[in-house]
Design an enzyme around this catalytic site. Structure first.
Site, PDB file in Angstrom:
ATOM      1  N   TRP A   1      38.572  37.173  45.863  1.00  0.00           N
ATOM      2  CA  TRP A   1      37.120  37.002  45.750  1.00  0.00           C
ATOM      3  C   TRP A   1      36.481  38.236  45.121  1.00  0.00           C
ATOM      4  O   TRP A   1      35.496  38.133  44.381  1.00  0.00           O
ATOM      5  CB  TRP A   1      36.530  36.759  47.150  1.00  0.00           C
ATOM      6  N   HIS A   2      37.046  39.408  45.386  1.00  0.00           N
ATOM      7  CA  HIS A   2      36.446  40.639  44.878  1.00  0.00           C
ATOM      8  C   HIS A   2      36.663  40.827  43.387  1.00  0.00           C
ATOM      9  O   HIS A   2      35.938  41.602  42.756  1.00  0.00           O
ATOM     10  CB  HIS A   2      37.004  41.849  45.637  1.00  0.00           C
ATOM     11  N   GLY A   3      37.648  40.190  42.800  1.00  0.00           N
ATOM     12  CA  GLY A   3      37.843  40.351  41.372  1.00  0.00           C
ATOM     13  C   GLY A   3      39.120  39.706  40.887  1.00  0.00           C
ATOM     14  O   GLY A   3      40.081  39.527  41.647  1.00  0.00           O
TER      15      GLY A   3
ATOM     16  N   PHE B   1      30.920  41.968  41.682  1.00  0.00           N
ATOM     17  CA  PHE B   1      31.620  40.903  42.396  1.00  0.00           C
ATOM     18  C   PHE B   1      30.753  39.654  42.545  1.00  0.00           C
ATOM     19  O   PHE B   1      31.210  38.644  42.970  1.00  0.00           O
ATOM     20  CB  PHE B   1      32.058  41.396  43.784  1.00  0.00           C
TER      21      PHE B   1
END
Length: 466
Positions: A324-326, A466
């Site tokens: 989800w963060h990248g 993000f």
């Protein structure tokens, strides 16, 4: 438009006075706040305002259909709604990454192909507002929140500017009931909001910015040019930087919402005093960790089917949380590290039960250093740079990057975690009875002091990416 800028200050003052002039006309007030939020978002890229609108219409429509359909069809509709949100997020955030990986895989097998690689601009905050939409659809399906009374409410839920680009992820069950009633601004809310804004301003513009520009960025750019002591200092410095940067945004978002009469949930709770990774995630980015628990870990089965299932589910949850963060392997590795350590913790608790095997102080130190190891993966642009940081920790050489000021900021940033819990709330409680002139002078003096000691310029918040 960044929070700690003059442009945003002028914008917010206009929004504040106009919104409270409409306090008896809640519908018009919400419409004005929605238009102001779209204007705020358009300062990054006006084209993506249409994406915000389309996402809100999608989730409002799915929520309305779920409320009207019988049980069997509800499950299909919620699946459709979640899939549509994930498709939006996946296209903008992960399309390029997966196409590149597919191309590399084909080349390894000698099947080189020209895949359709598009230059896609990542909309600011897309991860936050799509997760907001998913939680709305799922909560309507679960009966945790009734469907919104109007499309306007869902649009404002997903677009409200204080939390739009970097959270906290505010659930529909928390915010929609507040939209239903005319807000009221109490003296306690105003005092608390102002203190949070000033505190966040200090953490972002003084601590996070100074550490980023003068220590973290140079060392992570070329770790081979620095000694092991400087690399260790940069690692601790980044731990403080990312905490001060992200918690500052959350503080200011909560404070701005409070000044407009709305309450957001707390998003950080002294995470570096956690004595386990599980405790860390109950204190760090609370709105995301609780979202992952409620909408991913629990649907996977949680811990209902025994220890092995619990370990597998928490590992999957953390890996997907990393993704989800990248769109990068370093983020997947970061999530896997946190998931793997939590699996070890669960196995340890199963083996030793309630017996306290590790003293709390040791647990805090070990947890903090595991988190710092993870921050190297999180901050490094690739595995090669992360390995260069780790290998350089043993390098002997002169200390060239760490200065007394930077050391003071690192120590001070960590010391914040041992302030009295709810310290800002306590100060607000004491100040709420102060005369308005006195309170105004104190807040004004604090802002001027921050302005006097902060470096020039304001870097974007870390979590904007993000």
């Amino acid at each position: 438009m960044l929070f700690p800028t003059l442009a945003f200050g002028v914008f917010f003052l206009f929004v504040y006075f106009t919104a409270w002039s409409l306090d008896r006309e809640n519908g018009r007030r919400k419409l004005f706040l929605l238009l102001a939020s779209w204007f705020f978002y358009a300062q990054w890229d006006w084209r993506f305002v249409a994406l915000l609108i389309a996402s809100a219409v999608l989730n409002w429509g799915v929520g309305a259909l779920i409320a009207r359909q019988p049980g069997a069809k509800k499950a299909s509709l919620v699946g459709l709604g979640v899939a549509a949100n994930l498709l939006i997020l996946g296209f903008f955030k992960y399309y390029g990454f997966f196409i590149e990986q597919a191309g590399d895989l084909l080349m390894r097998f000698g099947w080189e192909r020209d895949l359709p690689l598009l230059q896609i601009v990542l909309p600011v905050g897309i991860s936050f507002f799509t997760f907001q939409g998913i939680s709305y659809v799922v909560d309507v399906h679960r009966g945790k929140t009734p469907p919104a009374k109007s499309l306007l409410d869902v649009m404002l839920l997903m677009s409200f500017f204080p939390h739009l680009v970097a959270g906290p992820i505010v659930r529909a069950s928390d915010l929609l009931p507040q939209f239903d009633r005319v807000p009221r601004l109490t003296r306690e809310m105003a005092t608390y909001g102002l203190l949070l804004i000033v505190w966040g301003l200090f953490k972002k513009t003084v601590i996070a910015s100074e550490l980023s520009v003068n220590l973290v960025d140079p060392v992570f750019f070329d770790p081979s040019a620095y000694s092991g002591f400087d690399i260790a200092a940069a690692t601790y410095g980044y731990a403080v930087q990312i905490y001060c940067d992200f918690s500052a945004y959350s503080d200011m978002a909560i404070g701005l919402a409070a000044l407009l009469g709305y309450s957001f949930p707390r998003n950080f709770d002294q995470p570096y005093r956690a004595s386990s990774l599980q405790s860390f995630w109950r204190r760090w980015h609370i709105s995301l960790s609780s979202w992952l628990r409620d909408y991913l870990y629990v649907p996977l089965g949680g811990g209902r089917k025994g220890l092995v299932s619990s370990c597998v589910n928490v590992f999957i949850t953390m890996v997907l949380g990393g993704l989800w963060h990248g769109a990068a392997w370093t983020f997947l590795a970061w999530g896997a590290l946190h998931g793997g350590v939590q699996v070890i913790e669960r196995l340890g608790r199963a083996a030793f039960g309630d017996r306290k095997v590790v003293p709390t102080v040791i647990g805090v130190l070990v947890t903090f250093h595991i988190v710092c190891l993870g921050w190297i993966l999180f901050r490094a642009e690739n595995f090669e740079l992360a390995m260069a940081m780790l290998q350089g920790l043993g390098r002997v050489g002169p200390v060239t990057a760490l200065t007394p000021l930077l050391l003071t900021l690192i120590v001070g940033g960590l010391a914040m975690h041992w302030l009295p819990p709810r310290a800002i709330e306590g100060v607000a409680e004491r100040l709420k009875a102060a005369p308005s002139v006195t309170l105004g002078l104190l807040i004004g003096a604090a802002i001027l002091l921050v302005e006097a000691v902060r470096p020039e310029g304001v870097a974007p918040f870390i979590y904007f990416q993000f």
